[in-house]
Scaffold this motif. Structure first.
Motif, short mmCIF file in Angstrom:
data_model
loop_
_atom_site.label_atom_id
_atom_site.label_comp_id
_atom_site.label_asym_id
_atom_site.label_seq_id
_atom_site.Cartn_x
_atom_site.Cartn_y
_atom_site.Cartn_z
N UNK A 161 0.87 -0.83 0.12
CA UNK A 161 0.29 -0.24 0.39
C UNK A 161 0.44 1.23 -0.19
N UNK A 162 0.29 2.67 -0.43
CA UNK A 162 0.90 3.90 -0.39
C UNK A 162 1.66 3.71 0.85
N UNK A 163 2.81 4.65 1.30
CA UNK A 163 3.36 5.05 2.47
C UNK A 163 2.21 6.33 2.63
N UNK A 164 1.70 6.54 4.22
CA UNK A 164 0.93 7.58 4.64
C UNK A 164 -0.82 7.02 4.73
N UNK A 165 -1.51 6.28 4.07
CA UNK A 165 -2.14 5.97 3.90
C UNK A 165 -2.98 6.11 5.83
N UNK A 166 -3.97 6.53 5.81
CA UNK A 166 -4.51 6.74 7.62
C UNK A 166 -4.83 5.43 8.09
N UNK A 167 -4.12 5.14 9.25
CA UNK A 167 -4.69 3.84 10.39
C UNK A 167 -5.08 4.39 11.42
N UNK A 168 -6.51 3.44 11.91
CA UNK A 168 -7.22 3.89 12.91
C UNK A 168 -6.36 3.26 14.34
N UNK A 169 -6.77 3.93 15.34
CA UNK A 169 -6.73 3.42 16.48
C UNK A 169 -7.52 2.44 16.37
N UNK A 170 -7.42 0.96 17.15
CA UNK A 170 -8.04 -0.23 16.47
C UNK A 170 -9.26 -0.73 17.63
N UNK A 171 -9.45 -1.79 17.60
CA UNK A 171 -10.80 -2.44 18.58
C UNK A 171 -10.17 -3.98 18.27
N UNK A 172 -10.77 -4.05 19.56
CA UNK A 172 -10.54 -6.03 19.90
C UNK A 172 -11.56 -6.36 18.82
N UNK A 173 -11.61 -7.42 18.53
CA UNK A 173 -12.47 -7.88 17.11
C UNK A 173 -13.60 -8.19 17.18
N UNK A 174 -13.68 -8.49 18.57
CA UNK A 174 -15.79 -8.50 18.98
C UNK A 174 -16.78 -7.60 18.94
N UNK A 175 -15.46 -6.56 19.21
CA UNK A 175 -15.74 -5.22 19.57
C UNK A 175 -16.14 -4.48 18.10
N UNK A 176 -15.15 -5.04 17.31
CA UNK A 176 -15.12 -4.45 15.62
C UNK A 176 -16.39 -4.68 15.14
N UNK A 177 -16.73 -5.72 15.51
CA UNK A 177 -17.80 -6.86 15.06
C UNK A 177 -19.63 -5.66 15.53
N UNK A 178 -19.40 -5.61 16.24
CA UNK A 178 -20.46 -4.99 16.72
C UNK A 178 -20.93 -3.75 16.47
N UNK A 179 -19.46 -3.01 16.38
CA UNK A 179 -19.00 -1.72 15.86
C UNK A 179 -19.90 -1.97 14.38
N UNK A 180 -19.74 -2.64 13.81
CA UNK A 180 -20.15 -3.27 12.22
C UNK A 180 -21.55 -3.48 12.11
N UNK A 181 -22.16 -3.98 12.84
CA UNK A 181 -23.59 -3.85 12.94
C UNK A 181 -24.59 -3.22 13.87
N UNK A 182 -24.07 -2.44 14.74
CA UNK A 182 -25.23 -2.58 15.65
C UNK A 182 -25.58 -0.78 15.36
#
Length: 464
Positions: A161-182
């Protein structure tokens, strides 16, 4: 200070063993307990066949290395201790900032008060307090915040990927799943939660195990349910996290351990189906005129084969099955599979009841994860809880949730909530068969009796 708390340095001894291939050393206390270990290879030469030589200088050097290594442990040398999401974001950006999700949910960090010095001192890890918690995180960011200058050139090359692409502060996997549906826009689906706040929704991320993510505007303490954690999944909301230690793993265990599993596997392969798609079809064949769930009228399962995480928080609990017969045919396997799926759904009902008793108000379930692809699992959760189940348009909701974080970090959305509403899509809604409510209420009574009886049995065995 040497390891072992309040003992004097003179209470420790070093043992050195020079072997044929290596030198080994150990630090041992007066009780004979090995506290630290190190080893170092010894060089060997073979000038001609069956002639072996070693260097006394090399052996001495190896003795020096192992002795020094005992004083410097994989603890003293560590620059940082990361939870996995934060390790990956550090590898991507070179930024040591930690996600609020990781630290609040896993590391006892308080979003309001920060680290608690007394806790680390109480458990003997006071060295974490040094240098303003540099080793475990003194810069904490909410999920979705942009990290540093984005992808480093080295990480960009590794990822293609190109350098400088934004990277986000992450979530635990289950929490990312919750974020993706709720946060999905549910307008037009006839759901009660359409006119209700997002706090009326419960995200269930169901795979090998299951997590139940409920949010609230104010902190709610639910006995046996983790949290409340502030801003650990959705910024500005408190998170309660219930869970079942084994769900998909339990279904596999029950099915694969049955005598009829080889027959099931062969028949499913002949139809190019998964064993669970075949079992679901087989249940439809044998149910005759009755609803499929009624096949378990005299077969009941308590699902805590690996202890109970929520809401009983009792690791000593065991699994239970009542209503077994001598038959071991495919019908018997299919009905046991159904009873296991129902037991998992009853476990979810128990968690929901605990959350509602503490102050949550839940009207709709949002399922994602591998088990959400199983229509029987989904329908049983709807029927047994009496709530509609929303399935995401994209089945990989954990990945959608992770992408929502990236979208926020890029600046394309002003908030996580805005990104959720735009990027989470409803795929299907499964409504409960309310005409079957009386049957499932009766089975739920039996479900609760099972654990009550198990505790009684344990008390009898522990008594005089």
């Amino acid at each position: 200070m040497m390891p072992g708390g309040d003992q004097e340095p003179g209470s420790y001894y070093v043992g050195v063993d020079v072997g044929t291939g290596s030198v080994r050393a150990a630090l041992v206390d007066q009780r004979g307990i090995l506290l630290a270990f190190a080893d170092q290879p010894i060089k060997r030469w073979e000038p001609q066949f069956n002639h072996h030589e070693q260097s006394s200088e090399d052996i001495w050097a190896a003795c020096c290395v192992v002795t020094k290594n005992l004083r410097e442990t994989c603890w003293d040398k560590a620059g940082h201790f990361f939870d996995l999401p934060d390790f990956l974001s550090w590898k991507a950006t070179g930024v040591t900032a930690r996600s609020l999700c990781s630290l609040v949910c896993k590391w006892t960090y308080s979003a309001e008060k920060g680290w608690d010095d007394s806790f680390w001192k109480m458990i003997g890890l006071e060295d974490f307090v040094a240098d303003n918690y540099r080793k475990i995180g003194n810069q904490v960011l909410p999920p979705g915040a942009s990290l540093g200058n984005g992808l480093t050139p080295e990480a960009a090359k590794d990822l293609g990927l190109p350098a400088g692409i934004a990277v986000a502060a992450p979530l635990i996997d289950a929490h990312a799943g919750g974020l993706g549906v709720i946060g999905a826009d549910v307008r037009g689906h006839g759901l009660a939660c359409e006119g209700q706040p997002v706090t009326s929704r419960l995200a269930i991320i169901c795979g090998t195990s299951s997590c139940h993510m409920g949010i609230s505007k104010d902190p709610i303490f639910v006995p046996g349910v983790w949290g409340p954690y502030f801003s650990a999944m959705i910024p500005g909301f408190w998170l309660n996290e219930g869970g079942q230690s084994v769900t998909g793993k339990l279904i596999d265990h029950m099915v694969q351990g049955h005598a009829a599993f080889p027959e099931l596997k062969a028949k499913a392969a002949a139809r190019c189906q998964s064993v669970y798609a075949y079992l679901n079809s087989h249940l439809d064949l044998i149910k005759k005129a009755q609803p499929v769930g009624f096949l378990t009228v005299d077969l009941h399962v308590w699902p805590d084969f690996h202890g109970n995480r929520s809401p009983l928080a009792d690791l000593t609990l065991k699994g239970m099955v009542t209503g077994l017969k001598l038959s071991q045919d495919l019908d018997d396997l299919a009905i046991l599979y159904l009873a296991t799926v129902q037991a998992i759904a009853f476990g979810t009902r128990l968690i929901i009841e605990a959350m509602e008793a503490a102050g949550h108000s839940i009207s709709t379930l949002f399922l994602c994860g591998g088990l959400s692809k199983n229509p029987l699992f989904v329908q049983m959760h709807a029927d047994i809880t009496g709530m509609p189940v929303v399935l995401s348009q994209e089945v990989e909701s954990v990945l959608v949730g992770a992408a929502i974080l990236g979208a926020c970090a890029s600046g394309d959305f002003t908030s996580v909530q805005e990104a959720m509403a735009r990027m989470s899509k409803v795929g299907k809604v499964v409504f409960p068969r309310l005409e079957d409510k009386r049957y499932y209420d009766k089975k739920y009574q039996v479900f609760l009796k099972l654990v009550e009886h198990q505790k009684e049995y344990a008390a009898i065995m522990k008594g005089d």
